[in-house]
Design a protein around this motif. Structure first.
Motif, PDB file in Angstrom:
ATOM      1  N   GLY A  20      -7.561  19.076   6.581  1.00 57.95           N
ATOM      2  CA  GLY A  20      -8.338  19.902   5.653  1.00 57.95           C
ATOM      3  C   GLY A  20      -9.287  20.700   5.857  1.00 57.95           C
ATOM      4  O   GLY A  20     -10.106  22.016   4.826  1.00 57.95           O
ATOM      5  N   ALA A  21      -8.133  22.302   6.836  1.00 57.61           N
ATOM      6  CA  ALA A  21      -8.512  23.689   6.468  1.00 57.61           C
ATOM      7  C   ALA A  21      -8.811  24.235   4.969  1.00 57.61           C
ATOM      8  O   ALA A  21      -7.943  23.548   4.282  1.00 57.61           O
ATOM      9  CB  ALA A  21      -7.773  23.964   7.381  1.00 57.61           C
ATOM     10  N   THR A  22      -9.212  25.647   5.038  1.00 58.00           N
ATOM     11  CA  THR A  22      -9.294  26.330   4.083  1.00 58.00           C
ATOM     12  C   THR A  22      -8.299  27.410   4.123  1.00 58.00           C
ATOM     13  O   THR A  22      -7.593  27.578   5.485  1.00 58.00           O
ATOM     14  CB  THR A  22     -11.080  26.930   3.832  1.00 58.00           C
ATOM     15  N   VAL A  23      -8.058  28.318   3.139  1.00 60.74           N
ATOM     16  CA  VAL A  23      -7.283  28.794   2.696  1.00 60.74           C
ATOM     17  C   VAL A  23      -7.406  30.409   3.956  1.00 60.74           C
ATOM     18  O   VAL A  23      -6.538  30.300   4.771  1.00 60.74           O
ATOM     19  CB  VAL A  23      -7.348  29.880   1.411  1.00 60.74           C
ATOM     20  N   ARG A  24      -8.633  30.320   4.113  1.00 56.13           N
ATOM     21  CA  ARG A  24      -9.164  31.675   5.070  1.00 56.13           C
ATOM     22  C   ARG A  24      -8.940  30.802   6.437  1.00 56.13           C
ATOM     23  O   ARG A  24      -8.150  31.249   7.361  1.00 56.13           O
ATOM     24  CB  ARG A  24     -10.344  31.379   5.150  1.00 56.13           C
ATOM     25  N   GLN A  25      -9.363  29.822   6.785  1.00 56.67           N
ATOM     26  CA  GLN A  25      -9.352  29.337   8.127  1.00 56.67           C
ATOM     27  C   GLN A  25      -7.719  29.098   8.310  1.00 56.67           C
ATOM     28  O   GLN A  25      -7.003  29.528   9.758  1.00 56.67           O
ATOM     29  CB  GLN A  25      -9.590  27.832   8.478  1.00 56.67           C
ATOM     30  N   THR A  26      -7.091  28.932   7.691  1.00 56.93           N
ATOM     31  CA  THR A  26      -5.432  28.453   7.332  1.00 56.93           C
ATOM     32  C   THR A  26      -4.732  30.136   7.615  1.00 56.93           C
ATOM     33  O   THR A  26      -3.815  30.630   8.708  1.00 56.93           O
ATOM     34  CB  THR A  26      -4.675  27.829   6.540  1.00 56.93           C
ATOM     35  N   ALA A  27      -4.962  31.030   7.117  1.00 58.71           N
ATOM     36  CA  ALA A  27      -4.661  32.138   7.354  1.00 58.71           C
ATOM     37  C   ALA A  27      -4.587  32.640   8.663  1.00 58.71           C
ATOM     38  O   ALA A  27      -3.781  33.564   9.307  1.00 58.71           O
ATOM     39  CB  ALA A  27      -4.977  33.238   6.026  1.00 58.71           C
ATOM     40  N   LYS A  28      -5.919  32.788   9.330  1.00 62.41           N
ATOM     41  CA  LYS A  28      -6.164  33.140  10.415  1.00 62.41           C
ATOM     42  C   LYS A  28      -5.397  32.409  11.563  1.00 62.41           C
ATOM     43  O   LYS A  28      -4.704  32.989  12.747  1.00 62.41           O
ATOM     44  CB  LYS A  28      -7.829  32.974  10.835  1.00 62.41           C
ATOM     45  N   LYS A  29      -5.515  31.102  11.404  1.00 62.68           N
ATOM     46  CA  LYS A  29      -4.284  30.196  12.812  1.00 62.68           C
ATOM     47  C   LYS A  29      -3.214  30.780  12.429  1.00 62.68           C
ATOM     48  O   LYS A  29      -2.648  31.181  13.518  1.00 62.68           O
ATOM     49  CB  LYS A  29      -4.351  29.005  12.315  1.00 62.68           C
ATOM     50  N   PHE A  30      -2.571  31.284  10.849  1.00 62.51           N
ATOM     51  CA  PHE A  30      -0.630  30.897  11.364  1.00 62.51           C
ATOM     52  C   PHE A  30      -1.360  32.720  11.352  1.00 62.51           C
ATOM     53  O   PHE A  30       0.659  33.708  10.775  1.00 62.51           O
ATOM     54  CB  PHE A  30      -0.834  30.895   9.676  1.00 62.51           C
ATOM     55  N   GLY A  31      -1.857  33.202  11.075  1.00 61.20           N
ATOM     56  CA  GLY A  31      -1.766  34.796  11.049  1.00 61.20           C
ATOM     57  C   GLY A  31      -0.822  35.721  10.088  1.00 61.20           C
ATOM     58  O   GLY A  31      -0.544  36.962  10.327  1.00 61.20           O
ATOM     59  N   ILE A  32      -1.392  35.432   8.835  1.00 59.35           N
ATOM     60  CA  ILE A  32      -0.940  35.609   7.329  1.00 59.35           C
ATOM     61  C   ILE A  32      -1.892  35.750   6.704  1.00 59.35           C
ATOM     62  O   ILE A  32      -3.279  35.573   7.220  1.00 59.35           O
ATOM     63  CB  ILE A  32      -0.201  34.852   6.892  1.00 59.35           C
ATOM     64  N   ASP A  61      -7.626  21.897  -3.365  1.00 59.96           N
ATOM     65  CA  ASP A  61      -8.924  22.101  -4.285  1.00 59.96           C
ATOM     66  C   ASP A  61     -10.312  21.370  -4.252  1.00 59.96           C
ATOM     67  O   ASP A  61     -11.707  22.099  -4.926  1.00 59.96           O
ATOM     68  CB  ASP A  61      -8.064  20.934  -5.616  1.00 59.96           C
ATOM     69  N   ILE A  62     -10.171  20.822  -3.114  1.00 59.81           N
ATOM     70  CA  ILE A  62     -11.029  20.114  -3.084  1.00 59.81           C
ATOM     71  C   ILE A  62     -12.318  21.333  -2.157  1.00 59.81           C
ATOM     72  O   ILE A  62     -13.187  21.466  -2.667  1.00 59.81           O
ATOM     73  CB  ILE A  62     -11.424  18.871  -1.753  1.00 59.81           C
ATOM     74  N   ASN A  63     -11.237  21.660  -1.105  1.00 58.76           N
ATOM     75  CA  ASN A  63     -12.437  22.764  -0.684  1.00 58.76           C
ATOM     76  C   ASN A  63     -12.712  23.603  -2.050  1.00 58.76           C
ATOM     77  O   ASN A  63     -13.709  24.235  -1.518  1.00 58.76           O
ATOM     78  CB  ASN A  63     -11.307  23.326   0.261  1.00 58.76           C
ATOM     79  N   LYS A  64     -12.259  24.170  -2.500  1.00 62.94           N
ATOM     80  CA  LYS A  64     -12.481  25.452  -3.734  1.00 62.94           C
ATOM     81  C   LYS A  64     -14.418  24.357  -4.606  1.00 62.94           C
ATOM     82  O   LYS A  64     -14.798  25.718  -4.839  1.00 62.94           O
ATOM     83  CB  LYS A  64     -11.513  25.521  -4.722  1.00 62.94           C
ATOM     84  N   GLU A  65     -13.872  23.209  -4.317  1.00 58.01           N
ATOM     85  CA  GLU A  65     -15.168  22.695  -5.464  1.00 58.01           C
ATOM     86  C   GLU A  65     -16.319  22.583  -4.644  1.00 58.01           C
ATOM     87  O   GLU A  65     -17.225  23.117  -5.043  1.00 58.01           O
ATOM     88  CB  GLU A  65     -15.044  21.640  -5.482  1.00 58.01           C
ATOM     89  N   GLU A  66     -15.812  22.913  -3.176  1.00 59.18           N
ATOM     90  CA  GLU A  66     -16.707  22.583  -2.000  1.00 59.18           C
ATOM     91  C   GLU A  66     -17.555  24.355  -1.200  1.00 59.18           C
ATOM     92  O   GLU A  66     -18.376  23.462  -0.612  1.00 59.18           O
ATOM     93  CB  GLU A  66     -16.893  22.231  -1.283  1.00 59.18           C
ATOM     94  N   ARG A  67     -17.087  25.264  -1.446  1.00 60.58           N
ATOM     95  CA  ARG A  67     -16.854  26.619  -1.766  1.00 60.58           C
ATOM     96  C   ARG A  67     -18.483  26.635  -1.732  1.00 60.58           C
ATOM     97  O   ARG A  67     -18.472  27.341  -0.637  1.00 60.58           O
ATOM     98  CB  ARG A  67     -16.006  26.916  -1.628  1.00 60.58           C
ATOM     99  N   HIS A  68     -18.896  26.972  -2.868  1.00 62.47           N
ATOM    100  CA  HIS A  68     -20.176  27.669  -3.113  1.00 62.47           C
ATOM    101  C   HIS A  68     -21.495  26.699  -2.023  1.00 62.47           C
ATOM    102  O   HIS A  68     -22.298  27.506  -1.691  1.00 62.47           O
ATOM    103  CB  HIS A  68     -20.646  26.855  -5.409  1.00 62.47           C
ATOM    104  N   ILE A  69     -20.875  25.552  -2.189  1.00 64.74           N
ATOM    105  CA  ILE A  69     -22.216  24.299  -0.726  1.00 64.74           C
ATOM    106  C   ILE A  69     -21.989  25.283   0.202  1.00 64.74           C
ATOM    107  O   ILE A  69     -23.316  25.062   1.387  1.00 64.74           O
ATOM    108  CB  ILE A  69     -22.144  23.097  -0.783  1.00 64.74           C
ATOM    109  N   ARG A  70     -20.488  25.506   1.024  1.00 65.00           N
ATOM    110  CA  ARG A  70     -20.489  26.264   1.890  1.00 65.00           C
ATOM    111  C   ARG A  70     -21.549  27.898   2.085  1.00 65.00           C
ATOM    112  O   ARG A  70     -21.393  27.805   3.895  1.00 65.00           O
ATOM    113  CB  ARG A  70     -19.167  26.349   3.308  1.00 65.00           C
TER     114      ARG A  70
END
Length: 83
Positions: A20-32, A61-70
């Motif tokens: 359920g990772a975000t784009v940022r978390q995924t980018a950091k994990k894969f180094g891209i 899409d779920i992560n995008k909807e929730e990002r303002h809350i985070r």
């Protein structure tokens, strides 16, 4: 498309779906970059495996909807620690 790019796109999709990772978390994990994660999931993966792309897209899409809350929670924590 090169084989390693296809493999990376599939790996990224499975990672996003399982964690359920975000784009940022995924980018950091894969180094891209975030842009590469986005392009892999939205464009490249559609050509490789459309059903997998759809599943990963739902999570993003779920992560995008929730990002303002985070973001609000992070700001609250920031100022809570400054007191």
């Amino acid at each position: 498309m090169k084989d390693y790019i296809e493999e990376r796109a599939v790996e990224i999709a499975y990672y996003i779906i399982e964690s359920g990772a975000t784009v940022r978390q995924t980018a950091k994990k894969f180094g891209i970059s975030k842009s590469t994660v986005h392009k892999d999931v939205t464009e490249r993966l559609l050509q490789i495996n459309p059903s997998l792309a759809g599943e990963a897209r739902k999570i993003l899409d779920i992560n995008k909807e929730e990002r303002h809350i985070r973001g609000g929670l992070a700001t609250r924590e920031k100022y809570r620690h400054k007191l």
